[in-house]
Write a protein that holds these residues in place. Structure first.
Motif, PDB file in Angstrom:
ATOM      1  N   ASN A  60       2.500  -2.878  27.190  1.00 46.05           N
ATOM      2  CA  ASN A  60       3.450  -3.435  28.149  1.00 46.05           C
ATOM      3  C   ASN A  60       4.839  -3.403  27.535  1.00 46.05           C
ATOM      4  O   ASN A  60       5.198  -4.298  26.771  1.00 46.05           O
ATOM      5  N   PRO A  61       5.613  -2.381  27.876  1.00 43.60           N
ATOM      6  CA  PRO A  61       6.968  -2.339  27.319  1.00 43.60           C
ATOM      7  C   PRO A  61       7.779  -3.525  27.828  1.00 43.60           C
ATOM      8  O   PRO A  61       7.655  -3.928  28.984  1.00 43.60           O
ATOM      9  N   THR A  62       8.570  -4.069  26.932  1.00 43.19           N
ATOM     10  CA  THR A  62       9.406  -5.212  27.292  1.00 43.19           C
ATOM     11  C   THR A  62      10.849  -4.927  26.907  1.00 43.19           C
ATOM     12  O   THR A  62      11.131  -4.023  26.118  1.00 43.19           O
ATOM     13  N   ARG A  63      11.716  -5.712  27.489  1.00 43.48           N
ATOM     14  CA  ARG A  63      13.142  -5.635  27.167  1.00 43.48           C
ATOM     15  C   ARG A  63      13.575  -7.028  26.729  1.00 43.48           C
ATOM     16  O   ARG A  63      13.253  -8.019  27.372  1.00 43.48           O
ATOM     17  N   ARG A  64      14.310  -7.074  25.625  1.00 45.44           N
ATOM     18  CA  ARG A  64      14.788  -8.359  25.122  1.00 45.44           C
ATOM     19  C   ARG A  64      15.965  -8.836  25.978  1.00 45.44           C
ATOM     20  O   ARG A  64      16.857  -8.077  26.308  1.00 45.44           O
ATOM     21  N   VAL A  65      15.929 -10.115  26.329  1.00 43.69           N
ATOM     22  CA  VAL A  65      16.992 -10.744  27.113  1.00 43.69           C
ATOM     23  C   VAL A  65      17.244 -12.121  26.507  1.00 43.69           C
ATOM     24  O   VAL A  65      16.303 -12.866  26.243  1.00 43.69           O
ATOM     25  N   GLU A  66      18.507 -12.446  26.276  1.00 47.04           N
ATOM     26  CA  GLU A  66      18.858 -13.771  25.751  1.00 47.04           C
ATOM     27  C   GLU A  66      18.299 -14.849  26.680  1.00 47.04           C
ATOM     28  O   GLU A  66      18.260 -14.668  27.902  1.00 47.04           O
ATOM     29  N   ARG A  67      17.912 -15.954  26.111  1.00 46.96           N
ATOM     30  CA  ARG A  67      17.309 -17.042  26.893  1.00 46.96           C
ATOM     31  C   ARG A  67      18.192 -17.484  28.062  1.00 46.96           C
ATOM     32  O   ARG A  67      17.699 -17.808  29.142  1.00 46.96           O
ATOM     33  N   ALA A  68      19.495 -17.459  27.867  1.00 47.13           N
ATOM     34  CA  ALA A  68      20.418 -17.846  28.942  1.00 47.13           C
ATOM     35  C   ALA A  68      20.275 -16.933  30.162  1.00 47.13           C
ATOM     36  O   ALA A  68      20.598 -17.335  31.278  1.00 47.13           O
TER      37      ALA A  68
ATOM     38  N   ALA B 164      12.448 -14.802  35.184  1.00 43.84           N
ATOM     39  CA  ALA B 164      13.123 -16.017  34.708  1.00 43.84           C
ATOM     40  C   ALA B 164      12.217 -16.798  33.755  1.00 43.84           C
ATOM     41  O   ALA B 164      12.660 -17.235  32.685  1.00 43.84           O
ATOM     42  N   VAL B 165      10.961 -16.952  34.115  1.00 47.00           N
ATOM     43  CA  VAL B 165      10.021 -17.696  33.270  1.00 47.00           C
ATOM     44  C   VAL B 165       9.792 -16.953  31.954  1.00 47.00           C
ATOM     45  O   VAL B 165       9.820 -17.558  30.873  1.00 47.00           O
ATOM     46  N   LEU B 166       9.572 -15.649  32.043  1.00 44.64           N
ATOM     47  CA  LEU B 166       9.326 -14.870  30.825  1.00 44.64           C
ATOM     48  C   LEU B 166      10.519 -14.929  29.880  1.00 44.64           C
ATOM     49  O   LEU B 166      10.353 -15.116  28.668  1.00 44.64           O
ATOM     50  N   VAL B 167      11.715 -14.773  30.419  1.00 48.83           N
ATOM     51  CA  VAL B 167      12.913 -14.812  29.584  1.00 48.83           C
ATOM     52  C   VAL B 167      13.099 -16.207  28.987  1.00 48.83           C
ATOM     53  O   VAL B 167      13.410 -16.349  27.803  1.00 48.83           O
ATOM     54  N   TYR B 168      12.873 -17.225  29.780  1.00 47.42           N
ATOM     55  CA  TYR B 168      13.046 -18.600  29.309  1.00 47.42           C
ATOM     56  C   TYR B 168      12.101 -18.911  28.147  1.00 47.42           C
ATOM     57  O   TYR B 168      12.497 -19.548  27.170  1.00 47.42           O
ATOM     58  N   TYR B 169      10.856 -18.469  28.241  1.00 49.26           N
ATOM     59  CA  TYR B 169       9.863 -18.806  27.228  1.00 49.26           C
ATOM     60  C   TYR B 169       9.731 -17.790  26.101  1.00 49.26           C
ATOM     61  O   TYR B 169       9.297 -18.146  25.003  1.00 49.26           O
ATOM     62  N   THR B 170      10.079 -16.520  26.356  1.00 51.82           N
ATOM     63  CA  THR B 170       9.834 -15.495  25.336  1.00 51.82           C
ATOM     64  C   THR B 170      11.055 -14.643  24.996  1.00 51.82           C
ATOM     65  O   THR B 170      10.995 -13.836  24.075  1.00 51.82           O
ATOM     66  N   GLU B 171      12.129 -14.800  25.761  1.00 54.65           N
ATOM     67  CA  GLU B 171      13.323 -13.957  25.639  1.00 54.65           C
ATOM     68  C   GLU B 171      12.983 -12.481  25.822  1.00 54.65           C
ATOM     69  O   GLU B 171      13.593 -11.604  25.226  1.00 54.65           O
ATOM     70  N   GLN B 172      12.002 -12.228  26.671  1.00 47.80           N
ATOM     71  CA  GLN B 172      11.616 -10.863  27.027  1.00 47.80           C
ATOM     72  C   GLN B 172      11.234 -10.825  28.492  1.00 47.80           C
ATOM     73  O   GLN B 172      10.823 -11.838  29.060  1.00 47.80           O
TER      74      GLN B 172
END
Length: 136
Positions: free
Chosen positions: A6-14, A56-64
């Motif tokens: 599962n490729p992911t992209r990093r995103v800042e928590r904000a 939103a949930v994924l970024v909030y909890y994993t920054e991805q």
């Protein structure tokens, strides 16, 4: 058994707030489409609302977030969030919502009021759940 890639992209928590805002816009558009009898528009906005809410949930909890063209990858990532007790259940809800995307976009029939209402109900619950987690 081969491990799932599962490729992911990093995103800042904000960035979770940006995805939540997108989800809110799709949610409002879904509601407006329901009120005006535009069932396919309501359905697609429901799908996009759920995808953005999941992001939103994924970024909030994993920054991805998922970087896969297959939206089911996002549901898989959501189901793996052990920090959230009902993540697996919500991932299944997301899968149910995502299944409707193909029907709405590609089948040679119009969406019905009942289908749009059922999808909106699932999406409403999913969106409110995500919003509660991210705004906590």
């Amino acid at each position: 058994m081969v491990a799932r890639r599962n490729p992911t992209r990093r995103v800042e928590r904000a960035g979770a707030q940006t995805y939540l805002k997108k989800a809110a816009e799709f949610f409002e558009s879904m509601q407006q489409a329901l009120q005006t009898g535009r069932w396919s528009a309501a359905g697609l906005n429901a799908v996009h609302c759920a995808i953005s809410a999941c992001d939103a949930v994924l970024v909030y909890y994993t920054e991805q977030r998922s970087a896969s063209a297959d939206h089911d990858a996002a549901a898989y990532l959501l189901s793996s969030l052990t920090k959230i007790p009902d993540a697996k259940q919500k991932a299944e809800t997301l899968r149910r919502i995502l299944q409707e995307k193909h029907v709405i976009e590609y089948e040679d029939r119009a969406s019905t009021a009942q289908e749009a209402a059922e999808l909106a109900k699932l999406t409403d619950r999913f969106y409110r759940w995500a919003k509660e987690l991210v705004e906590a």
